[in-house]
Design a protein around this motif. Sequence first.
Motif, short mmCIF file in Angstrom:
data_model
loop_
_atom_site.label_atom_id
_atom_site.label_comp_id
_atom_site.label_asym_id
_atom_site.label_seq_id
_atom_site.Cartn_x
_atom_site.Cartn_y
_atom_site.Cartn_z
N MET A 6 -7.88 2.66 -5.61
CA MET A 6 -7.09 3.88 -5.44
C MET A 6 -7.27 4.81 -6.64
O MET A 6 -7.37 6.02 -6.46
N ILE A 13 -8.52 -2.08 2.58
CA ILE A 13 -7.29 -2.74 2.16
C ILE A 13 -7.26 -4.18 2.68
O ILE A 13 -7.04 -5.12 1.92
N TYR A 69 0.83 -1.21 0.00
CA TYR A 69 0.00 0.00 0.00
C TYR A 69 0.87 1.27 0.00
O TYR A 69 0.58 2.23 -0.71
N ILE A 101 -6.98 -3.29 -5.06
CA ILE A 101 -6.48 -2.13 -4.31
C ILE A 101 -6.11 -1.01 -5.30
O ILE A 101 -6.49 0.15 -5.11
#
Length: 133
Positions: free
Chosen positions: A111, A124, A70, A107
């Motif tokens: 984003m 997440i 991340y 993810i």
Amino acid sequence: MNSHKEKISLLSEMIAFAVIDGELHDREYDFLLLISEELEIDKEIFLELFNKRNEHIIIKDEFNRIIHFYRLALLMHCDGVLHKREKIAIHEMGITMGLNPFAMNRILKLMEESPSQVLAPEKIICAFQEQHN
């Protein structure tokens, strides 16, 4: 993240990722500096990492690998430009870390759809837990 050596390895990998597109933007530098402070890495050591490659240490625990992925994704977005080389590299790094490719794609898609590119921690973790079932 346990040892100082692991933290240095993580930061070194992030620096290498930040310059994969051929330049280091001010926002990327600021983000890396913020991460180094969070990891309690002295600024002198942080600056040295730009000039040398450190040994890469594999992160053992999945939760910390997810956090690292991340952080890399945030770094990828912080200059406002998504380069093809960054997208390829982040997928390769995630696979090397043993992360699920479907969760990584989820993810990254979330984003891209988010105005700030920041995701809630629950989203997440949920993306990776979905793939365990």
